[in-house]
Scaffold this active site. Structure first.
Site, mmCIF file in Angstrom:
data_model
loop_
_atom_site.group_PDB
_atom_site.id
_atom_site.type_symbol
_atom_site.label_atom_id
_atom_site.label_comp_id
_atom_site.label_asym_id
_atom_site.label_seq_id
_atom_site.Cartn_x
_atom_site.Cartn_y
_atom_site.Cartn_z
ATOM 1 N N ASN A 63 33.153 45.587 40.324
ATOM 2 C CA ASN A 63 33.482 45.673 41.740
ATOM 3 C C ASN A 63 32.988 44.378 42.372
ATOM 4 O O ASN A 63 31.777 44.124 42.415
ATOM 5 C CB ASN A 63 32.791 46.885 42.374
ATOM 6 C CG ASN A 63 33.190 47.060 43.829
ATOM 7 O OD1 ASN A 63 33.544 46.092 44.511
ATOM 8 N ND2 ASN A 63 33.133 48.274 44.324
ATOM 9 N N VAL A 64 33.891 43.553 42.841
ATOM 10 C CA VAL A 64 33.494 42.208 43.297
ATOM 11 C C VAL A 64 32.660 42.233 44.580
ATOM 12 O O VAL A 64 32.079 41.218 44.948
ATOM 13 C CB VAL A 64 34.719 41.268 43.477
ATOM 14 C CG1 VAL A 64 35.443 41.066 42.161
ATOM 15 C CG2 VAL A 64 35.655 41.756 44.562
ATOM 16 N N ASN A 90 41.636 37.752 40.970
ATOM 17 C CA ASN A 90 42.869 38.408 41.415
ATOM 18 C C ASN A 90 42.608 39.571 42.372
ATOM 19 O O ASN A 90 43.440 39.861 43.236
ATOM 20 C CB ASN A 90 43.622 38.916 40.170
ATOM 21 C CG ASN A 90 44.673 39.941 40.513
ATOM 22 O OD1 ASN A 90 45.746 39.600 41.011
ATOM 23 N ND2 ASN A 90 44.363 41.215 40.300
ATOM 24 N N SER A 142 47.833 33.725 48.809
ATOM 25 C CA SER A 142 49.079 34.366 49.256
ATOM 26 C C SER A 142 49.864 33.381 50.120
ATOM 27 O O SER A 142 49.279 32.544 50.821
ATOM 28 C CB SER A 142 48.769 35.614 50.081
ATOM 29 O OG SER A 142 49.953 36.055 50.731
ATOM 30 N N TYR A 155 44.525 39.495 57.179
ATOM 31 C CA TYR A 155 44.688 39.254 55.736
ATOM 32 C C TYR A 155 44.939 37.770 55.466
ATOM 33 O O TYR A 155 44.337 37.169 54.577
ATOM 34 C CB TYR A 155 45.844 40.109 55.222
ATOM 35 C CG TYR A 155 46.280 39.837 53.799
ATOM 36 C CD1 TYR A 155 45.469 40.188 52.718
ATOM 37 C CD2 TYR A 155 47.513 39.236 53.523
ATOM 38 C CE1 TYR A 155 45.883 39.937 51.410
ATOM 39 C CE2 TYR A 155 47.935 38.996 52.225
ATOM 40 C CZ TYR A 155 47.113 39.352 51.168
ATOM 41 O OH TYR A 155 47.526 39.115 49.876
ATOM 42 N N ALA A 157 44.023 35.284 57.149
ATOM 43 C CA ALA A 157 42.799 34.504 57.361
ATOM 44 C C ALA A 157 41.923 34.537 56.111
ATOM 45 O O ALA A 157 41.309 33.527 55.739
ATOM 46 C CB ALA A 157 42.023 35.051 58.564
ATOM 47 N N LYS A 159 42.971 34.794 53.069
ATOM 48 C CA LYS A 159 43.596 33.973 52.031
ATOM 49 C C LYS A 159 43.527 32.484 52.399
ATOM 50 O O LYS A 159 43.474 31.624 51.527
ATOM 51 C CB LYS A 159 45.047 34.426 51.795
ATOM 52 C CG LYS A 159 45.142 35.834 51.197
ATOM 53 C CD LYS A 159 44.464 35.948 49.834
ATOM 54 C CE LYS A 159 44.731 37.269 49.142
ATOM 55 N NZ LYS A 159 44.098 37.367 47.808
HETATM 56 P P1 NAD Z 1 47.200 45.807 43.775
HETATM 57 O O1 NAD Z 1 46.722 46.568 44.942
HETATM 58 O O2 NAD Z 1 48.270 46.380 42.909
HETATM 59 O O3 NAD Z 1 45.972 45.415 42.842
HETATM 60 C C1 NAD Z 1 44.783 44.931 43.364
HETATM 61 C C2 NAD Z 1 43.685 45.233 42.374
HETATM 62 O O4 NAD Z 1 42.444 44.792 42.954
HETATM 63 C C3 NAD Z 1 43.545 46.729 42.098
HETATM 64 O O5 NAD Z 1 43.409 46.930 40.704
HETATM 65 C C4 NAD Z 1 42.280 47.114 42.831
HETATM 66 O O6 NAD Z 1 41.568 48.176 42.249
HETATM 67 C C5 NAD Z 1 41.501 45.801 42.732
HETATM 68 N N1 NAD Z 1 40.416 45.752 43.687
HETATM 69 C C6 NAD Z 1 40.419 46.034 45.012
HETATM 70 N N2 NAD Z 1 39.181 45.910 45.519
HETATM 71 C C7 NAD Z 1 38.384 45.536 44.489
HETATM 72 C C8 NAD Z 1 37.007 45.260 44.364
HETATM 73 N N3 NAD Z 1 36.164 45.379 45.403
HETATM 74 N N4 NAD Z 1 36.516 44.882 43.155
HETATM 75 C C9 NAD Z 1 37.336 44.781 42.099
HETATM 76 N N5 NAD Z 1 38.640 45.053 42.134
HETATM 77 C C10 NAD Z 1 39.161 45.424 43.328
HETATM 78 O O7 NAD Z 1 47.624 44.402 44.344
HETATM 79 P P2 NAD Z 1 48.546 43.237 43.742
HETATM 80 O O8 NAD Z 1 49.813 43.268 44.495
HETATM 81 O O9 NAD Z 1 48.564 43.276 42.264
HETATM 82 O O10 NAD Z 1 47.723 41.963 44.258
HETATM 83 C C11 NAD Z 1 46.839 41.224 43.439
HETATM 84 C C12 NAD Z 1 46.414 39.978 44.192
HETATM 85 O O11 NAD Z 1 47.565 39.231 44.573
HETATM 86 C C13 NAD Z 1 45.654 40.264 45.491
HETATM 87 O O12 NAD Z 1 44.640 39.312 45.659
HETATM 88 C C14 NAD Z 1 46.723 40.102 46.551
HETATM 89 O O13 NAD Z 1 46.183 39.771 47.788
HETATM 90 C C15 NAD Z 1 47.549 38.987 45.958
HETATM 91 N N6 NAD Z 1 48.925 38.918 46.451
HETATM 92 C C16 NAD Z 1 49.782 39.947 46.254
HETATM 93 C C17 NAD Z 1 51.081 39.830 46.720
HETATM 94 C C18 NAD Z 1 52.099 40.930 46.534
HETATM 95 O O14 NAD Z 1 53.193 40.796 47.085
HETATM 96 N N7 NAD Z 1 51.843 41.972 45.789
HETATM 97 C C19 NAD Z 1 51.477 38.683 47.383
HETATM 98 C C20 NAD Z 1 50.580 37.648 47.571
HETATM 99 C C21 NAD Z 1 49.300 37.775 47.077
#
Ligand code: NAD
Length: 247
Positions: A63-64, A90, A142, A155, A157, A159
């Site tokens: 858990n980060v 990620n 993002s 959000y 901000a 990123k």
């Molecule tokens: P998702 O919600 O499917 O996965 C996010 C993961 O992060 C989950 O497994 C969750 O359990 C984990 N997580 C959340 N809080 C945490 C914590 N405190 N410690 C450890 N793990 C934690 O999201 P995604 O769409 O796969 O996104 C992954 C990354 O990509 C994120 O940083 C998101 O901001 C970024 N992103 C996603 C998109 C999109 O369109 N899906 C676009 C741009 C950026």
């Protein structure tokens, strides 16, 4: 086998983009530490990878937002492997609120996860990587950090902070031969966005030049480039993957 023998730690690896990166890295020969918030809730997809790749995949609690937990994870990797080659930050959370409705409790958690947690992970990785004089850190940002988005001011901000931290860290770590890069995905078809897109983002997809969202695998491919020696002279870069949204 572009990551053969490399040790990689991926945060938020349970699903979505993190899961795709885990799968891609495993397929390229890396030993992967897949950090997930709650090991008891490992997804069936991650468990399938565990069955297939066995000891090449280590599913660990990470858990980060828990700084002690972050430290323990690095200690565990150091003890088992004596090095860490790649860190992918990620893990991230998002909230969709117009500015008048920003919920500050949610905002605090988002900052702790997307910014403070990421910085903590970079700090720990840089200590280990500096000693070995090598490493690659990849931060998932993002497109909204560059382009903005109504309803995602808070959000975006977080990123934006990831982008500027990535640049400064890249400068700071260059003389230790540690590369630091970021990826700015546009809309990626993870479960999270699939659910929301029906209500809020349906029309946004039609604004993407490619006419579709990215697949998580397409983001994982960019991660592979930054993790591998193919990008050995690349640092401090923010690579957009948005199907033309920013141009
Ligand atoms: P998702 O919600 O499917 O996965 C996010 C993961 O992060 C989950 O497994 C969750 O359990 C984990 N997580 C959340 N809080 C945490 C914590 N405190 N410690 C450890 N793990 C934690 O999201 P995604 O769409 O796969 O996104 C992954 C990354 O990509 C994120 O940083 C998101 O901001 C970024 N992103 C996603 C998109 C999109 O369109 N899906 C676009 C741009 C950026």
């Amino acid at each position: 086998m572009r990551l053969n023998g490399k040790i990689a730690l991926i945060t938020g690896a349970n699903k979505g983009i993190g899961l795709a990166i885990t799968q891609r890295f495993l397929g390229e020969g890396a030993i992967v530490y897949a950090g997930i918030k709650n090991v008891a809730e490992a997804s069936s997809d991650l468990n399938i990878l565990k069955t297939k790749f066995d000891s090449q995949l280590n599913i660990i609690k990470l858990n980060v937002t828990e700084s002690e937990n972050c430290k323990e994870v690095f200690q565990q990797i150091k003890k088992s492997c004596d090095k860490i080659d790649v860190l992918v930050n990620n893990a991230g959370i998002v909230s969709y609120e117009l500015v008048p409705f920003i919920d500050f409790e949610k905002l605090q958690l988002m900052i702790q996860t997307n910014v403070v947690g990421l910085i903590k992970m970079c700090q720990l990785a840089s200590r280990y990587m500096a000693r070995q004089k090598s490493g690659s850190i990849i931060n998932i940002s993002s497109i909204v950090s560059l382009k903005g988005a109504s309803g995602q001011a808070a959000y975006s901000a977080t990123k934006g902070a990831v982008n500027s931290f990535t640049l400064s860290l890249a400068k700071e770590l260059a003389n230790s031969n540690i590369r630091v890069n970021a990826i700015a995905p546009g809309m990626v078809s993870t479960e999270r966005l699939k659910q929301i897109s029906q209500e809020k983002f349906g029309d946004k997809v039609s604004q993407i030049g490619f006419g579709r969202m990215a697949s998580p695998d397409e983001i994982a491919d960019i991660c592979l480039f930054f993790a591998s020696d193919e990008s050995s002279y690349v640092t401090g870069q923010l690579l957009g993957a948005d199907g033309s949204l920013t141009i």
